[in-house]
Design an enzyme around this catalytic site. Structure first.
Site, PDB file in Angstrom:
ATOM      1  N   SER A  95       0.954  -1.252   0.136  1.00 47.22           N
ATOM      2  CA  SER A  95       0.073   0.168  -0.138  1.00 47.22           C
ATOM      3  C   SER A  95       0.833   1.333   0.000  1.00 47.22           C
ATOM      4  O   SER A  95       1.715   1.416  -0.603  1.00 47.22           O
ATOM      5  CB  SER A  95      -0.923  -0.003   1.164  1.00 47.22           C
ATOM      6  OG  SER A  95      -1.905   0.824   0.942  1.00 47.22           O
ATOM      7  N   ASP A 107      -8.911  -6.068  -4.776  1.00 46.25           N
ATOM      8  CA  ASP A 107      -8.484  -4.850  -3.989  1.00 46.25           C
ATOM      9  C   ASP A 107      -9.604  -3.609  -4.690  1.00 46.25           C
ATOM     10  O   ASP A 107      -9.189  -3.055  -5.701  1.00 46.25           O
ATOM     11  CB  ASP A 107      -7.142  -4.546  -4.318  1.00 46.25           C
ATOM     12  CG  ASP A 107      -6.532  -3.289  -3.365  1.00 46.25           C
ATOM     13  OD1 ASP A 107      -7.411  -2.651  -2.616  1.00 46.25           O
ATOM     14  OD2 ASP A 107      -5.246  -3.264  -3.131  1.00 46.25           O
ATOM     15  N   HIS A 141      -7.425  -5.597  -0.259  1.00 42.59           N
ATOM     16  CA  HIS A 141      -6.273  -4.731   0.190  1.00 42.59           C
ATOM     17  C   HIS A 141      -5.467  -5.360   1.216  1.00 42.59           C
ATOM     18  O   HIS A 141      -4.415  -5.107   1.407  1.00 42.59           O
ATOM     19  CB  HIS A 141      -6.927  -3.367   0.730  1.00 42.59           C
ATOM     20  CG  HIS A 141      -5.594  -2.479   0.546  1.00 42.59           C
ATOM     21  ND1 HIS A 141      -4.981  -2.021  -0.438  1.00 42.59           N
ATOM     22  CD2 HIS A 141      -5.164  -1.479   1.615  1.00 42.59           C
ATOM     23  CE1 HIS A 141      -4.000  -1.195  -0.234  1.00 42.59           C
ATOM     24  NE2 HIS A 141      -4.108  -0.777   0.912  1.00 42.59           N
TER      25      HIS A 141
END
Length: 358
Positions: free
Chosen positions: A141, A282, A313
């Site tokens: 991320s 995601d 995610h």
């Protein structure tokens, strides 16, 4: 063991100078005499170095199972460093820190920062620790953005970068203004003077619970915990711990840094070996053909992978077993990387049900 380093004053990209910057970090393994066996693990938007030490799933998942002798983050081979980002809440100078000029917490007066500033502080820390070269920078991320920024800012120092469940720019809607507006709706905000009124624990707790649900943690617990009350308790435990430590203005500051992040125009400058992983479910960084095409412009060996997983995610942590071989490829010696891996053809993992590490 959590540690703190003091790196002195640091000039930001804006020209502002932060005095007496401190950095929270952890290390694992032993630094080689030549300072050349280090790996920097970069954490996500609202996490910190505990991603390597807590065997519990949080927003981007724990990477603790990847760390150790013979694992992808092999502590027999590498000196592993994970530092808290500038502006965050887990040991590094940020909005909850004391402003030496006023003797009060920085709060809403903390200056705007960039990804280059975050990387600059990491670079200063690593130099202070004796690190001269990085085998890789990798993270999920927001950590993926840091890896990309490292490849651009310090190309001669980094062999490889790992970008997992991340992108080449920020997702729509992420900005300092939007994060600030969200907090301003809370009765605990007190026009940004929340530190004087005991903080924003309840607001942060509700936000964290919502985030964990949206990232799929509740779904994961449904598969492993039959009792609804036990599931709720399991969801609340990490959320309560996080809410008691995180400062809301850190979310604002880091969102502001992210809103100016976009490496698409500079992608051809990246020469480091690259592992780029996305997850089929995601919602924040979905598979994107345009991103895959842009990655063809990088100059090093690379792999673009699409992970078929229901965990969205959070898959970078929950699905660690399916990613370990790819991370080992990323961290392999240059002579072990086959030329056949230089093509960014998408590869899809088969979906499978895995045990989780909670």
């Amino acid at each position: 063991m959590d540690r703190t380093a003091f790196i002195g004053p640091f000039e930001l990209a804006s020209g502002r100078v932060l005095p007496d910057v401190q950095v929270g970090y952890v290390t694992h393994g032993t630094l080689a005499p030549d300072g050349g066996n280090a790996v920097l693990v970069t954490h996500g938007y609202t996490s910190g170095p505990s991603m390597l030490s807590q065997a519990h799933l949080t927003a981007e998942g724990s990477w603790a199972p990847l760390l150790g002798s013979g694992r992808a983050l092999d502590t027999d081979r590498f000196f592993i460093v994970c530092s808290n980002m500038l502006g965050s809440s887990f040991g590094t100078t940020g909005p909850a820190s004391i402003d030496p000029a006023t003797g009060r917490r920085w709060g809403t007066d903390f200056p705007a920062i960039t990804l280059a500033d975050i990387v600059g502080v990491q670079h200063r820390l690593l130099k202070q620790l004796g690190v001269r070269h990085l085998k890789a920078v990798l993270g999920p991320s927001y950590g993926g953005w840091q890896a990309l920024q490292w490849a651009l800012d310090h190309p001669g120092m980094v062999d490889a970068i790992g970008v997992l469940m991340s992108g080449l720019t920020h997702p729509p809607g992420l900005s300092a203004a939007s994060a600030l507006a969200r907090f301003a709706q809370s009765p605990q905000w007190h026009e940004g003077r929340y530190h004087e009124y005991g903080g924003m624990y309840e607001t942060l707790l509700q936000m964290r619970m919502q985030t964990l649900r949206s990232y799929g943690l509740e779904r994961l617990y449904e598969e492993h915990i039959a009792d609804p009350r036990e599931r709720q308790a399991a969801l609340e435990r990490p959320a309560r711990k996080w809410a008691s430590r995180f400062d809301p203005m850190s979310m604002v500051v880091l969102a502001g840094a992210a809103e100016h992040f976009d490496v698409r125009a500079r992608i051809n400058e990246i020469g480091a070996r690259l592992l780029f992983v996305v997850c089929s479910t995601d919602a924040i960084f979905p598979p994107d053909a345009q991103v895959r095409d842009l990655l063809k412009r990088t100059r090093g060996a690379q792999r673009y992978l699409e992970l078929d997983s229901p965990y969205g995610h959070m898959a970078s942590g929950i699905e660690w077993r399916r990613l370990e071989l790819e991370l080992q490829w990323l961290l392999a010696d240059v002579t072990d990387v086959a030329e056949a891996n230089t093509s960014p053809k998408p590869h899809k993992f088969p979906q499978e049900r895995l045990e989780t590490n909670t």
